[in-house]
Design an enzyme around this catalytic site. Structure first.
Site, short mmCIF file in Angstrom:
data_model
loop_
_atom_site.label_atom_id
_atom_site.label_comp_id
_atom_site.label_asym_id
_atom_site.label_seq_id
_atom_site.Cartn_x
_atom_site.Cartn_y
_atom_site.Cartn_z
CG HIS A 143 42.12 62.99 22.87
ND1 HIS A 143 42.20 62.50 24.00
CD2 HIS A 143 42.34 64.35 23.17
CE1 HIS A 143 42.01 63.08 25.00
NE2 HIS A 143 42.34 64.30 24.62
CD GLU A 144 43.85 67.19 21.08
OE1 GLU A 144 43.07 67.96 21.60
OE2 GLU A 144 44.62 66.52 22.23
CG HIS A 151 39.22 67.95 23.66
ND1 HIS A 151 38.75 67.91 25.18
CD2 HIS A 151 40.65 67.29 23.70
CE1 HIS A 151 39.76 67.24 25.75
NE2 HIS A 151 40.68 66.85 25.12
ZN ZN Z 1 42.35 65.88 25.90
#
Ligand code: ZN
Length: 505
Positions: free
Chosen positions: A267-268, A271
């Site tokens: 997830h990160e 980003h």
């Molecule tokens: Zn997030």
């Protein structure tokens, strides 16, 4: 120096200060010794004040005016190059937002917010909503005052939403989330009518060192550029940008639930890929154009990698053998299909951050419904716990046993962030719509994942979403790339197809 270049130079100085502040903030969350907290707070406040002064310097205002940028026409005259017009639009927006708030109000809010956060920590620990209620009331009052300063002619909640997702309104979100809610509740009912999945092997003890090795592997798989970023550990995973070639991510290692680190790292990383993929050309570099289009677009990237890619069967066809080897003997005897079903198990639960793909957006929709009513005054602060529990029952069929696992679970309102929550659900919707646009444009992302070729997906996202930075407003970006305005049916179709396969209906 041409005025636009002077503008970029001033903006770049404000960005330098902002990034220096971000380094202090990152260090505070990762390596800072406990005893340094008070001086660190002073350091951060000092840098933030300098950065705010830079970003609101009257010279920026004068140059914006001279170049023809006004509130009604922030991009200035059409004779200017497109990229300059986009830049003026972005800078006019941040400049106006920062200068419209009186500095006394800003410092009053800063003080009240730190008290509110501290009160929230205690209230959650002792399950004492009444102790937090006066702080929540103050945060609401401040938000109404902010809205009145920024755009007194508009509905306050619309002004707050616009801060995080430029151009979104309560009316638009009520329509989009209304349709989404109905479809998600129906899907959840179908899933609950089927035999449930056993995921107990995901809770077998797994040492942090093995999980760290897996994290490093998945960052490589996703093409995270380790020369321009790094991974560390914190209690709550996050991503922060410290410069145009320095993006930090964090994860956490829970010994009896390794999927937490696997999926938060992915997830990160999603980003970070966005931040790392923004156009490095001189018109962008170290300016406000080199930023994400919005919070929701950011979340569309992290969740696309985490869920659409990272929780797909094709992804684990490629990577489960390696994970089993790295975590051995934790996953001994676990087959591909069994693993895939376990990591996609659906179960209505109390806590948003632990929710599965089907129920996650329902948690967000509840917060949207409640915060809009709190801001309009339709819901009194004292009635929040009851309204929260009613909403949980209505949307998810579960009722929190206490407020700590109910309306006190998230920090956002304690920090004074109203209008932020919708970004989380919008991210899912944007992500699904982008995925379908890849297909419409001749890519076969699912087949690419099965073949272990994530590069073609990343390169499409780079070109279409990452590179432009904040050149386009979020709604505009999605429409440009997908050819259609925001449409929740892409996400609903994606979920229905996926979970019909998993639960067999
Ligand atoms: Zn997030």
């Amino acid at each position: 120096m041409k005025p636009i270049e002077r503008l970029r130079a001033l903006d770049a100085e404000a960005k330098l200060l902002e990034h220096i502040g971000a380094i202090l903030g990152w260090d505070q969350e990762t390596y800072m010794p406990e005893g340094a907290i008070n001086e660190r707070a002073d350091q951060l406040a000092f840098i933030e004040a300098l950065s705010h002064d830079k970003a609101t310097s009257p010279e920026i205002g004068r140059i914006l005016d001279d170049l023809g940028s006004t509130e009604g026409n922030p991009g200035g005259p059409e004779s200017l190059p497109t990229i300059d017009r986009a830049y003026l639009r972005v800078l006019r927006r941040t400049y106006d937002q920062a200068t419209k708030l009186p500095s006394e109000l800003v410092s009053e809010i800063a003080k009240a917010t730190s008290l509110s956060q501290a009160a929230w920590v205690e209230a959650r620990k002792h399950d004492d909503f009444q102790a937090f209620a006066p702080h929540l009331s103050r945060m609401l009052e401040f938000n109404k005052r902010i809205a009145a300063c920024l755009a007194p002619e508009k509905r306050p909640y619309d002004v707050l939403l616009d801060q995080y997702e430029e151009g979104s309104t309560e009316a638009q979100l009520t329509e989009v989330f209304g349709a989404l809610r109905t479809d998600l509740v129906a899907l959840l009912e179908r899933i609950q009518g089927r035999p449930q999945i056993d995921d107990s092997f995901l809770h077998r003890p797994c040492p942090a060192a093995a999980q760290a090795e897996a994290s490093a592997y998945f960052m490589k798989v996703l093409s995270f550029d380790s020369r321009r970023g790094r991974l560390d550990t914190t209690e709550h995973p996050f991503t922060t940008t410290l410069g145009d070639s320095d993006v930090r991510i964090t994860t956490r290692y829970i010994e009896d639930y390794f999927p937490s680190s696997v999926f938060s790292t992915i997830h990160e990383s999603g980003h970070a890929l966005y931040e790392m993929g923004i156009d490095p050309s001189p018109e962008y570099r170290r300016t406000s154009l080199a930023e994400a289009s919005s919070m929701a677009v950011h979340e569309s990237q992290s969740r696309l990698w985490e869920n659409t890619v990272g929780r797909s069967l094709g992804f684990w066809l490629q990577h489960l053998p390696r994970l089993k080897q790295t975590l051995a003997p934790v996953l001994d005897g676990v087959g591909l299909e069994e693993f895939y079903r376990a990591i996609n198990r659906v179960e209505p639960s109390l806590i948003r951050t632990e929710a599965d793909e089907v129920t996650y957006s329902l948690h967000v929709i509840l917060r949207f419904e409640l915060e809009s009513r709190l801001i309009s005054g339709d819901l009194a602060v004292d009635d929040l716990p009851g309204a929260w529990n009613d909403g949980m029952k209505r949307l998810l069929g579960v009722v929190p046993p206490n407020d700590a696992s109910g309306c006190l679970q998230d920090i956002h309102w304690a920090m004074g962030s109203f209008g932020y929550f919708p970004s989380y659900a919008l991210g899912n919707l944007y992500g699904a719509q982008l995925w379908d646009a890849m297909k419409a444009q001749g890519l076969d992302p699912k087949a690419s994942v099965e073949l272990g070729d994530l590069g073609s997906i990343l390169s499409w996202l780079r070109t279409n979403v990452h590179k432009p930075g904040s050149m386009y407003k979020p709604g505009e970006l999605v429409e440009r790339v997908t050819g259609r305005p925001l449409d929740p049916s892409h996400f609903v179709r994606y979920l229905n197809d996926k979970y019909a396969g998993i639960y067999g209906f």
